[in-house]
Design a protein around this motif. Structure first.
Motif, PDB file in Angstrom:
ATOM      1  N   MET A 111      44.542  -7.170  33.361  1.00  0.00           N
ATOM      2  CA  MET A 111      44.878  -5.686  33.583  1.00  0.00           C
ATOM      3  C   MET A 111      44.101  -4.927  34.042  1.00  0.00           C
ATOM      4  O   MET A 111      44.116  -3.647  34.314  1.00  0.00           O
ATOM      5  CB  MET A 111      45.658  -5.468  32.142  1.00  0.00           C
ATOM      6  N   VAL A 112      42.689  -5.140  33.572  1.00  0.00           N
ATOM      7  CA  VAL A 112      41.641  -4.308  34.138  1.00  0.00           C
ATOM      8  C   VAL A 112      41.426  -3.955  35.580  1.00  0.00           C
ATOM      9  O   VAL A 112      41.532  -2.867  35.639  1.00  0.00           O
ATOM     10  CB  VAL A 112      40.302  -5.138  33.703  1.00  0.00           C
ATOM     11  N   PRO A 113      41.520  -4.794  36.605  1.00  0.00           N
ATOM     12  CA  PRO A 113      41.609  -4.129  37.947  1.00  0.00           C
ATOM     13  C   PRO A 113      42.956  -3.180  38.247  1.00  0.00           C
ATOM     14  O   PRO A 113      42.819  -2.369  38.959  1.00  0.00           O
ATOM     15  CB  PRO A 113      41.668  -5.499  38.954  1.00  0.00           C
ATOM     16  N   VAL A 114      44.021  -3.652  37.432  1.00  0.00           N
ATOM     17  CA  VAL A 114      45.366  -2.731  37.634  1.00  0.00           C
ATOM     18  C   VAL A 114      45.117  -1.593  37.152  1.00  0.00           C
ATOM     19  O   VAL A 114      45.202  -0.343  37.726  1.00  0.00           O
ATOM     20  CB  VAL A 114      46.441  -3.406  37.063  1.00  0.00           C
ATOM     21  N   VAL A 115      44.331  -1.436  35.956  1.00  0.00           N
ATOM     22  CA  VAL A 115      44.259  -0.116  35.303  1.00  0.00           C
ATOM     23  C   VAL A 115      43.168   0.733  35.821  1.00  0.00           C
ATOM     24  O   VAL A 115      43.390   1.970  36.009  1.00  0.00           O
ATOM     25  CB  VAL A 115      43.876  -0.391  33.750  1.00  0.00           C
ATOM     26  N   PHE A 116      42.261  -0.039  36.319  1.00  0.00           N
ATOM     27  CA  PHE A 116      40.970   1.044  36.521  1.00  0.00           C
ATOM     28  C   PHE A 116      40.644   1.011  38.028  1.00  0.00           C
ATOM     29  O   PHE A 116      39.845   1.867  38.698  1.00  0.00           O
ATOM     30  CB  PHE A 116      39.526   0.343  35.849  1.00  0.00           C
ATOM     31  N   LEU A 117      41.559   0.264  38.726  1.00  0.00           N
ATOM     32  CA  LEU A 117      41.563   0.221  40.163  1.00  0.00           C
ATOM     33  C   LEU A 117      42.598   0.808  40.918  1.00  0.00           C
ATOM     34  O   LEU A 117      42.718   1.638  41.666  1.00  0.00           O
ATOM     35  CB  LEU A 117      40.874  -0.983  40.917  1.00  0.00           C
ATOM     36  N   VAL A 118      43.770  -0.081  40.744  1.00  0.00           N
ATOM     37  CA  VAL A 118      44.905   0.209  41.586  1.00  0.00           C
ATOM     38  C   VAL A 118      45.659   1.463  40.990  1.00  0.00           C
ATOM     39  O   VAL A 118      45.924   2.246  41.950  1.00  0.00           O
ATOM     40  CB  VAL A 118      45.804  -1.128  41.125  1.00  0.00           C
ATOM     41  N   LEU A 119      45.687   1.751  39.701  1.00  0.00           N
ATOM     42  CA  LEU A 119      46.276   2.787  39.126  1.00  0.00           C
ATOM     43  C   LEU A 119      45.684   4.181  39.606  1.00  0.00           C
ATOM     44  O   LEU A 119      46.349   4.985  40.021  1.00  0.00           O
ATOM     45  CB  LEU A 119      46.613   2.756  37.471  1.00  0.00           C
ATOM     46  N   PRO A 120      44.181   4.335  39.502  1.00  0.00           N
ATOM     47  CA  PRO A 120      43.688   5.609  39.878  1.00  0.00           C
ATOM     48  C   PRO A 120      43.875   5.671  41.487  1.00  0.00           C
ATOM     49  O   PRO A 120      43.942   6.961  41.952  1.00  0.00           O
ATOM     50  CB  PRO A 120      42.246   5.346  39.506  1.00  0.00           C
ATOM     51  N   THR A 121      43.845   4.684  42.361  1.00  0.00           N
ATOM     52  CA  THR A 121      43.970   5.074  43.604  1.00  0.00           C
ATOM     53  C   THR A 121      45.309   5.266  43.819  1.00  0.00           C
ATOM     54  O   THR A 121      45.572   6.171  44.831  1.00  0.00           O
ATOM     55  CB  THR A 121      43.712   3.399  44.438  1.00  0.00           C
ATOM     56  N   THR A 122      46.492   4.751  43.177  1.00  0.00           N
ATOM     57  CA  THR A 122      47.875   5.319  43.378  1.00  0.00           C
ATOM     58  C   THR A 122      48.029   6.544  42.900  1.00  0.00           C
ATOM     59  O   THR A 122      48.746   7.449  43.658  1.00  0.00           O
ATOM     60  CB  THR A 122      48.875   4.244  42.677  1.00  0.00           C
ATOM     61  N   VAL A 123      47.463   7.037  41.893  1.00  0.00           N
ATOM     62  CA  VAL A 123      47.431   8.620  41.514  1.00  0.00           C
ATOM     63  C   VAL A 123      46.814   9.324  42.187  1.00  0.00           C
ATOM     64  O   VAL A 123      47.156  10.523  42.853  1.00  0.00           O
ATOM     65  CB  VAL A 123      46.966   8.792  40.103  1.00  0.00           C
ATOM     66  N   LEU A 124      45.834   8.863  42.934  1.00  0.00           N
ATOM     67  CA  LEU A 124      44.973   9.796  44.094  1.00  0.00           C
ATOM     68  C   LEU A 124      45.802   9.965  45.160  1.00  0.00           C
ATOM     69  O   LEU A 124      45.949  11.178  45.874  1.00  0.00           O
ATOM     70  CB  LEU A 124      43.408   8.994  44.201  1.00  0.00           C
ATOM     71  N   PHE A 125      46.487   8.821  45.749  1.00  0.00           N
ATOM     72  CA  PHE A 125      47.250   9.005  46.916  1.00  0.00           C
ATOM     73  C   PHE A 125      48.383   9.936  46.770  1.00  0.00           C
ATOM     74  O   PHE A 125      49.031  10.555  47.642  1.00  0.00           O
ATOM     75  CB  PHE A 125      47.522   7.687  47.742  1.00  0.00           C
ATOM     76  N   ALA A 126      49.019  10.073  45.287  1.00  0.00           N
ATOM     77  CA  ALA A 126      50.187  10.747  45.252  1.00  0.00           C
ATOM     78  C   ALA A 126      49.946  12.151  44.916  1.00  0.00           C
ATOM     79  O   ALA A 126      50.863  12.934  45.303  1.00  0.00           O
ATOM     80  CB  ALA A 126      50.897   9.999  43.781  1.00  0.00           C
ATOM     81  N   PHE A 127      48.791  12.462  44.237  1.00  0.00           N
ATOM     82  CA  PHE A 127      48.531  13.946  44.049  1.00  0.00           C
ATOM     83  C   PHE A 127      47.864  14.686  45.040  1.00  0.00           C
ATOM     84  O   PHE A 127      47.575  15.847  45.042  1.00  0.00           O
ATOM     85  CB  PHE A 127      47.987  14.109  42.441  1.00  0.00           C
ATOM     86  N   TYR A 128      46.913  13.972  45.499  1.00  0.00           N
ATOM     87  CA  TYR A 128      46.079  14.516  46.799  1.00  0.00           C
ATOM     88  C   TYR A 128      46.660  15.375  47.500  1.00  0.00           C
ATOM     89  O   TYR A 128      46.199  16.453  47.854  1.00  0.00           O
ATOM     90  CB  TYR A 128      45.047  13.690  47.426  1.00  0.00           C
ATOM     91  N   PRO A 129      47.765  14.831  48.215  1.00  0.00           N
ATOM     92  CA  PRO A 129      48.425  15.920  49.069  1.00  0.00           C
ATOM     93  C   PRO A 129      48.904  17.162  48.490  1.00  0.00           C
ATOM     94  O   PRO A 129      48.814  18.279  49.227  1.00  0.00           O
ATOM     95  CB  PRO A 129      49.545  14.919  49.631  1.00  0.00           C
ATOM     96  N   GLY A 130      49.596  17.072  47.536  1.00  0.00           N
ATOM     97  CA  GLY A 130      50.064  18.234  46.546  1.00  0.00           C
ATOM     98  C   GLY A 130      48.680  19.177  46.379  1.00  0.00           C
ATOM     99  O   GLY A 130      49.037  20.305  46.262  1.00  0.00           O
ATOM    100  N   LEU A 131      47.598  18.733  45.704  1.00  0.00           N
ATOM    101  CA  LEU A 131      46.430  19.681  45.568  1.00  0.00           C
ATOM    102  C   LEU A 131      46.068  20.143  46.815  1.00  0.00           C
ATOM    103  O   LEU A 131      45.633  21.407  46.687  1.00  0.00           O
ATOM    104  CB  LEU A 131      45.407  18.923  44.971  1.00  0.00           C
ATOM    105  N   LEU A 132      45.938  19.555  47.992  1.00  0.00           N
ATOM    106  CA  LEU A 132      45.481  20.043  48.937  1.00  0.00           C
ATOM    107  C   LEU A 132      46.389  21.302  49.565  1.00  0.00           C
ATOM    108  O   LEU A 132      46.087  22.225  50.062  1.00  0.00           O
ATOM    109  CB  LEU A 132      45.342  19.131  50.236  1.00  0.00           C
ATOM    110  N   GLY A 133      47.793  20.946  49.394  1.00  0.00           N
ATOM    111  CA  GLY A 133      48.804  22.064  49.892  1.00  0.00           C
ATOM    112  C   GLY A 133      48.591  23.229  48.776  1.00  0.00           C
ATOM    113  O   GLY A 133      48.711  24.225  49.580  1.00  0.00           O
ATOM    114  N   LEU A 134      48.635  23.069  47.600  1.00  0.00           N
ATOM    115  CA  LEU A 134      48.218  24.059  46.669  1.00  0.00           C
ATOM    116  C   LEU A 134      46.867  24.950  46.989  1.00  0.00           C
ATOM    117  O   LEU A 134      46.988  26.316  46.874  1.00  0.00           O
ATOM    118  CB  LEU A 134      48.264  23.660  45.430  1.00  0.00           C
ATOM    119  N   HIS A 135      45.780  24.180  47.314  1.00  0.00           N
ATOM    120  CA  HIS A 135      44.769  24.805  47.946  1.00  0.00           C
ATOM    121  C   HIS A 135      44.861  25.729  49.245  1.00  0.00           C
ATOM    122  O   HIS A 135      44.287  26.933  49.232  1.00  0.00           O
ATOM    123  CB  HIS A 135      43.558  23.684  48.082  1.00  0.00           C
TER     124      HIS A 135
END
Length: 306
Positions: free
Chosen positions: A278-302
């Motif tokens: 679970m270590v690569p899933v939690v510390f590598l895959v999950l942060p990358t997924t969250v980044l790709f999901a929220f970064y466009p919204g943060l960029l639009g708000l900015h």
């Protein structure tokens, strides 16, 4: 003057004759090299079996190493365990030779620690006591490291034997089903295969060829192996040969049992390492997924706020 010339000539001739006889004895292959190729089931003698000239280093340090090996044996003990592990690892050495290897490993670690302590002493002369303790510790660690290495060699060899076992058992079953006798089938499988388990079967075949009963040879295989699967295979094969049980069915069942045991072991290893997986899933895959999901919204708000 003529007598002196005749004497010198006779001495020179005798010397040439001695040199010729010695050269002929050296060039002629020894009896073992001429006979062993015709003994198909006996292992060929290695070059170490013939007496070789002892080097100066071996003559000087050999007695010291042997004395140190005897001291290690008296301190650690467990000669029966070491002999058993050497046999399971397929290492053709005596316990005394293994103790000498332990001493060499310890001296190597001691030398490395001594060099480091010497370099440290130039910078800090007050650290002599710590350096001595470090060197003694390195000596002990080197001796114990060779013993740990032997255990690792045993586990690695037995793992390879388990990997080879189902295939060789199926080949034996196929040869027996084709109408061959157990000895002929064993000879065919040994000749067509390679690996640790094949070497053990070759040893069994050599015992049979030298007059040992088939059941006794397989019982010896069961007694010297450290794998329960291989021990059950050898014992079942010995019983089947003695009582006339169909060998093909026994071999197919043994191979199926080993494959099933391998699958169970793989599942158990995966269950024990579930958290690590679970270590690569939690510390590598999950942060990358969250980044790709929220970064466009943060960029639009900015962009909106700016």
């Amino acid at each position: 003057m003529t007598a002196w010339g005749a004497l010198l000539g006779a001495l020179a001739g005798a010397g040439l004759v001695l040199v010729g006889v010695r050269v002929r004895a050296i060039v002629r292959p020894p009896l073992s090299d001429r006979v062993l190729p015709w003994l198909r089931d006996l292992p060929a003698l290695s070059s170490t079996s013939s007496p070789e000239p002892v080097s100066a280093a071996a003559g000087v340090f050999g007695p010291v190493l042997r004395s140190a090996a005897e001291m290690v044996e008296r301190t650690l003990g467990g000669a029966a365990s070491v002999r058993r592990r050497l046999e399971r690892a397929g290492i053709d050495r005596t316990v005394h030779e293994f103790r000498i290897e332990q001493v060499v490993w310890g001296l190597g670690a001691f030398a490395v620690a001594a060099v480091w302590a010497l370099l440290r002493a130039f910078a800090d002369p007050s650290s002599i006591v710590a350096s001595v303790v470090l060197c003694v510790t390195a000596l002990v660690v080197g001796v114990l490291a060779r013993d740990n290495r032997l255990s690792s060699q045993v586990k690695a060899r037995e793992r390879r034997m388990l990997e080879e076992f189902p295939t060789l058992a199926e080949l034996l079953a196929l040869a027996v089903s084709a109408g061959e006798s157990p000895v002929v089938a064993l000879e065919r499988v040994v000749r067509r295969s390679g690996g640790e388990f094949s070497r053990e079967l070759a040893r069994v075949l050599a015992d049979i060829r030298t007059g040992t009963p088939i059941g006794t040879a397989f019982d010896a295989l069961a007694s010297r192996t450290g794998l329960p699967m291989v021990a059950r295979f050898a014992a079942g094969l010995a019983v089947a040969i003695e009582r006339g049980t169909p060998l093909a069915d026994v071999l197919h069942a043994q191979a199926a049992d080993v494959r099933e045991a391998g699958r169970r072991e793989l599942i158990e290893v995966a269950a024990r390492k579930e958290i690590l997986m679970m270590v690569p899933v939690v510390f590598l895959v999950l942060p990358t997924t969250v980044l790709f999901a929220f970064y466009p919204g943060l960029l639009g708000l900015h962009l909106v706020t700016s």
